[in-house]
Design a protein around this motif. Structure first.
Motif, PDB file in Angstrom:
ATOM      1  N   ALA A 158      12.830  42.579  32.038  1.00  0.00           N
ATOM      2  CA  ALA A 158      12.722  41.645  33.157  1.00  0.00           C
ATOM      3  C   ALA A 158      14.041  40.660  33.134  1.00  0.00           C
ATOM      4  O   ALA A 158      14.331  40.192  34.190  1.00  0.00           O
ATOM      5  CB  ALA A 158      11.563  41.302  33.638  1.00  0.00           C
ATOM      6  N   LEU A 159      14.179  40.342  31.977  1.00  0.00           N
ATOM      7  CA  LEU A 159      15.185  39.151  31.809  1.00  0.00           C
ATOM      8  C   LEU A 159      16.557  39.732  31.476  1.00  0.00           C
ATOM      9  O   LEU A 159      17.560  38.812  31.437  1.00  0.00           O
ATOM     10  CB  LEU A 159      14.595  38.263  30.516  1.00  0.00           C
ATOM     11  CG  LEU A 159      13.586  37.553  30.829  1.00  0.00           C
ATOM     12  CD1 LEU A 159      12.952  36.930  29.379  1.00  0.00           C
ATOM     13  CD2 LEU A 159      13.492  36.520  31.806  1.00  0.00           C
ATOM     14  N   GLY A 160      16.860  41.007  31.302  1.00  0.00           N
ATOM     15  CA  GLY A 160      18.128  41.430  30.906  1.00  0.00           C
ATOM     16  C   GLY A 160      18.014  42.835  30.448  1.00  0.00           C
ATOM     17  O   GLY A 160      16.976  43.434  30.426  1.00  0.00           O
ATOM     18  N   PRO A 161      19.277  43.440  30.346  1.00  0.00           N
ATOM     19  CA  PRO A 161      19.179  44.962  29.691  1.00  0.00           C
ATOM     20  C   PRO A 161      18.729  45.150  28.644  1.00  0.00           C
ATOM     21  O   PRO A 161      18.630  44.447  27.400  1.00  0.00           O
ATOM     22  CB  PRO A 161      20.695  45.516  29.841  1.00  0.00           C
ATOM     23  CG  PRO A 161      21.452  43.980  29.571  1.00  0.00           C
ATOM     24  CD  PRO A 161      20.402  42.990  30.341  1.00  0.00           C
ATOM     25  N   LEU A 162      17.919  46.287  28.109  1.00  0.00           N
ATOM     26  CA  LEU A 162      17.628  46.814  26.937  1.00  0.00           C
ATOM     27  C   LEU A 162      18.656  47.669  26.347  1.00  0.00           C
ATOM     28  O   LEU A 162      19.813  47.823  27.037  1.00  0.00           O
ATOM     29  CB  LEU A 162      16.343  47.688  27.116  1.00  0.00           C
ATOM     30  CG  LEU A 162      15.133  46.969  27.750  1.00  0.00           C
ATOM     31  CD1 LEU A 162      13.991  47.985  27.988  1.00  0.00           C
ATOM     32  CD2 LEU A 162      14.636  45.831  26.949  1.00  0.00           C
ATOM     33  N   THR A 167      14.146  53.030  27.798  1.00  0.00           N
ATOM     34  CA  THR A 167      13.289  52.730  28.768  1.00  0.00           C
ATOM     35  C   THR A 167      12.327  51.673  28.242  1.00  0.00           C
ATOM     36  O   THR A 167      11.962  51.759  27.205  1.00  0.00           O
ATOM     37  CB  THR A 167      12.638  53.930  29.353  1.00  0.00           C
ATOM     38  OG1 THR A 167      11.762  54.563  28.518  1.00  0.00           O
ATOM     39  CG2 THR A 167      13.546  54.880  29.851  1.00  0.00           C
ATOM     40  N   VAL A 168      11.436  51.070  29.296  1.00  0.00           N
ATOM     41  CA  VAL A 168      10.417  50.091  28.756  1.00  0.00           C
ATOM     42  C   VAL A 168       9.557  51.117  28.026  1.00  0.00           C
ATOM     43  O   VAL A 168       8.890  50.623  27.070  1.00  0.00           O
ATOM     44  CB  VAL A 168       9.788  49.648  29.814  1.00  0.00           C
ATOM     45  CG1 VAL A 168       8.432  48.971  29.710  1.00  0.00           C
ATOM     46  CG2 VAL A 168      10.727  48.461  30.818  1.00  0.00           C
ATOM     47  N   GLU A 169       9.051  52.379  28.594  1.00  0.00           N
ATOM     48  CA  GLU A 169       7.950  53.098  27.865  1.00  0.00           C
ATOM     49  C   GLU A 169       8.376  53.468  26.625  1.00  0.00           C
ATOM     50  O   GLU A 169       7.708  53.448  25.473  1.00  0.00           O
ATOM     51  CB  GLU A 169       7.811  54.484  28.760  1.00  0.00           C
ATOM     52  CG  GLU A 169       6.989  55.313  28.207  1.00  0.00           C
ATOM     53  CD  GLU A 169       6.554  56.692  29.231  1.00  0.00           C
ATOM     54  OE1 GLU A 169       5.470  57.410  28.685  1.00  0.00           O
ATOM     55  OE2 GLU A 169       7.389  56.723  30.006  1.00  0.00           O
ATOM     56  N   LEU A 211      17.146  45.284  21.980  1.00  0.00           N
ATOM     57  CA  LEU A 211      18.292  44.847  22.593  1.00  0.00           C
ATOM     58  C   LEU A 211      19.645  45.337  22.293  1.00  0.00           C
ATOM     59  O   LEU A 211      20.067  45.721  21.259  1.00  0.00           O
ATOM     60  CB  LEU A 211      18.340  43.171  22.502  1.00  0.00           C
ATOM     61  CG  LEU A 211      17.002  42.235  22.920  1.00  0.00           C
ATOM     62  CD1 LEU A 211      17.366  40.961  22.466  1.00  0.00           C
ATOM     63  CD2 LEU A 211      16.807  42.727  24.213  1.00  0.00           C
ATOM     64  N   PRO A 212      20.730  45.450  23.367  1.00  0.00           N
ATOM     65  CA  PRO A 212      22.045  45.616  22.822  1.00  0.00           C
ATOM     66  C   PRO A 212      22.733  44.615  21.844  1.00  0.00           C
ATOM     67  O   PRO A 212      22.146  43.659  21.649  1.00  0.00           O
ATOM     68  CB  PRO A 212      22.822  45.523  24.204  1.00  0.00           C
ATOM     69  CG  PRO A 212      21.858  45.364  25.359  1.00  0.00           C
ATOM     70  CD  PRO A 212      20.477  44.595  24.547  1.00  0.00           C
TER      71      PRO A 212
END
Length: 214
Positions: A158-162, A167-169, A211-212
């Motif tokens: 919710a705070l930025g890109p993964l 995906t979250v899952e 995170l990237p």
């Protein structure tokens, strides 16, 4: 006083004593499960450790129930009936408004579980291999753990890109399979890391998985 009133009456003092006895029994069971394993812990040993009669231990629950309660207390950090994700320290961590700071704060909030929880988790896994009821309880706990990690990944996302394509899952699954009781045992007990070192390891692991690269 009529019979109905008599049955409804409860002595606050007796209730407090009973709750204190149950708490002592669960704590004693947790220490023994962590130190001796499930098979090596008897109800009499729990009674001796808690300083109570063995009948009191049976009243507090079956051996499998005591294992579950000891595990739940180790997860939460105390015997209050509050889920981990609803604890003040975890709620505060998930409310941090920067991805990396959130991961760091969360890791520091739960790092001590590697020291306190993993010995009981090992006992749980050992028991699950021979007791279907314990196995069902363990599967339920693992499902809850996956859900909790999904909340963490969702808060980070919710705070930025993964990472690209994550995906979250999928992120929750990666954390669930990586930050497990065996890994916690290795870092806290085999390597002997303190809570700060475990928190740093968790922070690095979660950051790398989610995170990237920058």
């Amino acid at each position: 006083m009529d019979a109905t009133q008599s049955r409804a009456y409860r002595s606050p003092r007796r209730q407090a004593q009973a709750e204190a006895t149950r708490a002592a029994i669960v704590q004693a069971a947790g220490r023994l499960f962590a130190g001796r394993g499930y098979a090596g812990t008897t109800m009499q040993a729990i009674a001796d450790e808690a300083g109570v009669a063995v009948e009191s231990v049976y009243k507090a629950g079956s051996k499998a129930q005591l294992l579950r309660r000891a595990h739940d207390e180790a997860v939460a950090g105390d015997d209050r009936p509050i889920a981990l994700h609803e604890r003040d320290e975890v709620r505060a961590a998930l409310a941090v408004d920067d991805q990396r700071d959130l991961i760091r704060t969360f890791s520091r909030a739960v790092a001590d579980r590697a020291r306190t929880l993993t010995p009981i988790s090992r006992a749980f896994v050992q028991a699950a291999g021979t007791d279907p009821a314990v196995n069902a309880s363990w599967e339920e706990l693992e499902s809850h753990r996956l859900t909790d990690l999904g909340r963490l990944v969702g808060s980070v996302a919710a705070l930025g890109p993964l990472r690209e394509g994550l995906t979250v899952e999928r992120g929750a699954t990666l954390l669930w399979t990586t930050l497990n009781h065996q890994a916690g045992w290795l870092v806290a007990h085999h390597l002997g890391w303190d809570d700060d070192q475990v928190a740093d390891w968790m922070t690095e692991t979660i950051t790398c998985l989610l995170l990237p690269t920058t």
